[in-house]
Write a protein that holds these residues in place. Structure first.
Motif, PDB file in Angstrom:
ATOM      1  N   MET A   1       0.846  -1.253   0.128  1.00 33.29           N
ATOM      2  CA  MET A   1       0.240   0.014   0.053  1.00 33.29           C
ATOM      3  C   MET A   1       0.808   1.357   0.056  1.00 33.29           C
ATOM      4  O   MET A   1       1.985   1.178   0.476  1.00 33.29           O
ATOM      5  N   ASP A   2       0.374   2.275  -0.655  1.00 36.79           N
ATOM      6  CA  ASP A   2       1.060   3.531  -0.747  1.00 36.79           C
ATOM      7  C   ASP A   2       1.184   4.157   0.693  1.00 36.79           C
ATOM      8  O   ASP A   2       0.246   4.479   1.396  1.00 36.79           O
ATOM      9  N   ARG A   3       2.521   4.960   0.971  1.00 36.25           N
ATOM     10  CA  ARG A   3       2.350   5.500   2.135  1.00 36.25           C
ATOM     11  C   ARG A   3       1.649   6.681   2.401  1.00 36.25           C
ATOM     12  O   ARG A   3       1.081   7.062   3.268  1.00 36.25           O
ATOM     13  N   ASP A   4       1.184   7.398   1.234  1.00 39.89           N
ATOM     14  CA  ASP A   4       0.610   8.664   1.169  1.00 39.89           C
ATOM     15  C   ASP A   4      -0.958   8.364   1.677  1.00 39.89           C
ATOM     16  O   ASP A   4      -1.618   9.113   2.192  1.00 39.89           O
ATOM     17  N   VAL A   5      -1.508   7.121   1.070  1.00 41.28           N
ATOM     18  CA  VAL A   5      -2.829   6.888   1.272  1.00 41.28           C
ATOM     19  C   VAL A   5      -2.952   6.277   2.667  1.00 41.28           C
ATOM     20  O   VAL A   5      -4.063   6.825   3.261  1.00 41.28           O
ATOM     21  N   LEU A   6      -1.813   5.737   3.210  1.00 43.97           N
ATOM     22  CA  LEU A   6      -1.964   5.662   4.625  1.00 43.97           C
ATOM     23  C   LEU A   6      -1.983   6.754   5.503  1.00 43.97           C
ATOM     24  O   LEU A   6      -2.674   6.868   6.630  1.00 43.97           O
ATOM     25  N   THR A   7      -1.371   8.073   5.303  1.00 44.24           N
ATOM     26  CA  THR A   7      -1.176   8.987   6.063  1.00 44.24           C
ATOM     27  C   THR A   7      -2.466  10.020   5.796  1.00 44.24           C
ATOM     28  O   THR A   7      -2.976  10.608   6.715  1.00 44.24           O
ATOM     29  N   GLN A   8      -3.390   9.699   4.968  1.00 42.43           N
ATOM     30  CA  GLN A   8      -4.406  10.513   4.756  1.00 42.43           C
ATOM     31  C   GLN A   8      -5.794   9.995   5.267  1.00 42.43           C
ATOM     32  O   GLN A   8      -6.515  10.766   5.441  1.00 42.43           O
ATOM     33  N   ALA A   9      -5.683   8.736   5.477  1.00 46.01           N
ATOM     34  CA  ALA A   9      -6.580   8.005   6.158  1.00 46.01           C
ATOM     35  C   ALA A   9      -6.777   8.495   7.618  1.00 46.01           C
ATOM     36  O   ALA A   9      -5.887   8.563   8.261  1.00 46.01           O
ATOM     37  N   PRO A  10      -7.962   8.662   8.120  1.00 45.28           N
ATOM     38  CA  PRO A  10      -8.273   9.162   9.557  1.00 45.28           C
ATOM     39  C   PRO A  10      -7.810   7.929  10.173  1.00 45.28           C
ATOM     40  O   PRO A  10      -8.524   6.888  10.339  1.00 45.28           O
ATOM     41  N   CYS A  11      -7.069   8.145  11.487  1.00 48.56           N
ATOM     42  CA  CYS A  11      -6.617   7.202  12.333  1.00 48.56           C
ATOM     43  C   CYS A  11      -7.395   7.533  13.771  1.00 48.56           C
ATOM     44  O   CYS A  11      -7.400   8.470  14.196  1.00 48.56           O
ATOM     45  N   HIS A  12      -7.563   6.440  14.389  1.00 47.13           N
ATOM     46  CA  HIS A  12      -8.362   6.559  15.649  1.00 47.13           C
ATOM     47  C   HIS A  12      -8.051   5.340  16.684  1.00 47.13           C
ATOM     48  O   HIS A  12      -8.159   4.216  16.306  1.00 47.13           O
ATOM     49  N   ALA A  13      -7.422   5.476  17.743  1.00 47.94           N
ATOM     50  CA  ALA A  13      -7.071   4.632  18.779  1.00 47.94           C
ATOM     51  C   ALA A  13      -8.383   4.102  19.427  1.00 47.94           C
ATOM     52  O   ALA A  13      -8.994   4.803  19.987  1.00 47.94           O
ATOM     53  N   GLU A  14      -8.191   2.782  19.666  1.00 47.24           N
ATOM     54  CA  GLU A  14      -9.347   2.276  20.233  1.00 47.24           C
ATOM     55  C   GLU A  14      -8.867   1.328  21.183  1.00 47.24           C
ATOM     56  O   GLU A  14      -8.198   0.192  20.839  1.00 47.24           O
ATOM     57  N   ASP A  15      -9.129   1.502  22.402  1.00 47.92           N
ATOM     58  CA  ASP A  15      -8.741   0.390  23.503  1.00 47.92           C
ATOM     59  C   ASP A  15      -9.550   0.645  24.720  1.00 47.92           C
ATOM     60  O   ASP A  15      -9.777   1.446  25.373  1.00 47.92           O
ATOM     61  N   PRO A  16     -10.837  -0.372  24.660  1.00 49.81           N
ATOM     62  CA  PRO A  16     -11.965  -0.320  25.636  1.00 49.81           C
ATOM     63  C   PRO A  16     -11.540  -0.125  27.004  1.00 49.81           C
ATOM     64  O   PRO A  16     -12.038   0.329  27.920  1.00 49.81           O
ATOM     65  N   ALA A  17     -10.109  -0.918  27.364  1.00 48.74           N
ATOM     66  CA  ALA A  17      -9.935  -1.043  28.593  1.00 48.74           C
ATOM     67  C   ALA A  17      -8.901   0.013  29.358  1.00 48.74           C
ATOM     68  O   ALA A  17      -8.455   0.120  30.264  1.00 48.74           O
ATOM     69  N   ALA A  18      -8.580   1.002  28.268  1.00 49.07           N
ATOM     70  CA  ALA A  18      -7.728   2.162  28.632  1.00 49.07           C
ATOM     71  C   ALA A  18      -8.277   2.962  29.467  1.00 49.07           C
ATOM     72  O   ALA A  18      -9.578   3.490  29.369  1.00 49.07           O
ATOM     73  N   GLU A  19      -7.399   3.785  30.341  1.00 50.04           N
ATOM     74  CA  GLU A  19      -8.190   4.892  30.990  1.00 50.04           C
ATOM     75  C   GLU A  19      -7.888   5.993  30.271  1.00 50.04           C
ATOM     76  O   GLU A  19      -7.524   6.130  29.169  1.00 50.04           O
ATOM     77  N   ALA A  20      -8.424   7.281  30.764  1.00 48.88           N
ATOM     78  CA  ALA A  20      -8.443   8.274  29.844  1.00 48.88           C
ATOM     79  C   ALA A  20      -7.391   8.952  29.579  1.00 48.88           C
ATOM     80  O   ALA A  20      -6.851   9.211  28.428  1.00 48.88           O
ATOM     81  N   GLY A  21      -6.256   9.032  30.131  1.00 46.06           N
ATOM     82  CA  GLY A  21      -5.113   9.645  30.305  1.00 46.06           C
ATOM     83  C   GLY A  21      -4.281   8.718  29.227  1.00 46.06           C
ATOM     84  O   GLY A  21      -3.601   9.172  28.384  1.00 46.06           O
ATOM     85  N   SER A  22      -4.407   7.436  29.497  1.00 49.52           N
ATOM     86  CA  SER A  22      -3.519   6.460  28.484  1.00 49.52           C
ATOM     87  C   SER A  22      -4.144   6.335  27.150  1.00 49.52           C
ATOM     88  O   SER A  22      -3.403   6.407  26.130  1.00 49.52           O
ATOM     89  N   LEU A  23      -5.423   6.720  27.094  1.00 51.15           N
ATOM     90  CA  LEU A  23      -5.912   6.380  25.883  1.00 51.15           C
ATOM     91  C   LEU A  23      -5.773   7.792  24.954  1.00 51.15           C
ATOM     92  O   LEU A  23      -5.567   7.873  23.813  1.00 51.15           O
ATOM     93  N   ALA A  24      -5.452   8.809  25.646  1.00 56.59           N
ATOM     94  CA  ALA A  24      -5.274  10.134  25.005  1.00 56.59           C
ATOM     95  C   ALA A  24      -3.571  10.182  24.544  1.00 56.59           C
ATOM     96  O   ALA A  24      -3.409  10.446  23.569  1.00 56.59           O
ATOM     97  N   ALA A  25      -3.034   9.499  25.447  1.00 57.24           N
ATOM     98  CA  ALA A  25      -1.530   9.454  24.959  1.00 57.24           C
ATOM     99  C   ALA A  25      -1.356   8.361  23.578  1.00 57.24           C
ATOM    100  O   ALA A  25      -0.583   8.644  22.857  1.00 57.24           O
ATOM    101  N   LEU A  26      -2.178   7.247  23.671  1.00 58.09           N
ATOM    102  CA  LEU A  26      -2.147   6.430  22.572  1.00 58.09           C
ATOM    103  C   LEU A  26      -2.619   7.212  21.503  1.00 58.09           C
ATOM    104  O   LEU A  26      -2.245   7.029  20.060  1.00 58.09           O
ATOM    105  N   GLN A  27      -3.735   7.574  21.424  1.00 56.26           N
ATOM    106  CA  GLN A  27      -4.169   8.678  20.362  1.00 56.26           C
ATOM    107  C   GLN A  27      -3.181   9.491  19.900  1.00 56.26           C
ATOM    108  O   GLN A  27      -2.991   9.769  18.535  1.00 56.26           O
ATOM    109  N   ASN A  28      -2.438  10.384  20.555  1.00 53.91           N
ATOM    110  CA  ASN A  28      -1.530  11.270  20.162  1.00 53.91           C
ATOM    111  C   ASN A  28      -0.408  10.480  19.408  1.00 53.91           C
ATOM    112  O   ASN A  28      -0.030  10.972  18.278  1.00 53.91           O
ATOM    113  N   ALA A  29      -0.070   9.225  19.857  1.00 54.69           N
ATOM    114  CA  ALA A  29       1.089   8.373  19.306  1.00 54.69           C
ATOM    115  C   ALA A  29       0.526   8.111  17.739  1.00 54.69           C
ATOM    116  O   ALA A  29       1.375   7.902  16.876  1.00 54.69           O
TER     117      ALA A  29
END
Length: 127
Positions: A1-29
């Protein structure tokens, strides 16, 4: 897959067991890796939530049917297992010989059970 296609797609971190702070850090990463500087907006998340709501019933029906077929296919398997060890059991019924009941067991377990389970797991709603 092309790298540009991957960077344009919206990314969302999903972890149901994560706390709010760790989920925010994961989303930032995830956003930094995807090259996004701003977080996802509600407008971007709304179609995903709508797709989840629309496909939930269909996935439940497929999963329920698959589990039903898998349970139903276990009974001929039990009969086949008993017939393998005691060939004289249920000899009055011709359709219950080992070769036929084993085939019934395999067809009922493999075809409808796994197809329904696959459909439930791979249920993708087009938004």
């Amino acid at each position: 897959m092309d790298r540009d296609v991957l960077t344009q797609a919206p990314c969302h971190a999903e972890d149901p067991a994560a706390e709010a702070g760790s989920l925010a850090a994961l989303q930032n990463a995830v956003e930094l890796r995807a090259g996004r500087a701003e977080p996802l907006s509600d407008a971007e998340l709304a179609p995903r939530a709508r797709a989840d709501r629309l496909s939930a019933t269909m996935a439940f029906v497929f999963l329920s049917c698959a589990i039903g077929w898998l349970l139903l296919g276990s009974f001929p398997g039990l009969i086949a297992s008993i017939k393998l060890h005691e060939p004289d059991w249920l000899t009055d019924y011709e359709w219950l010989i080992f070769g036929r009941i084993r085939t019934i067991h395999r067809l009922v377990r493999i075809v409808p059970g796994r197809c329904g389970l696959t459909a439930a797991v791979l249920n993708i709603e087009q938004v």
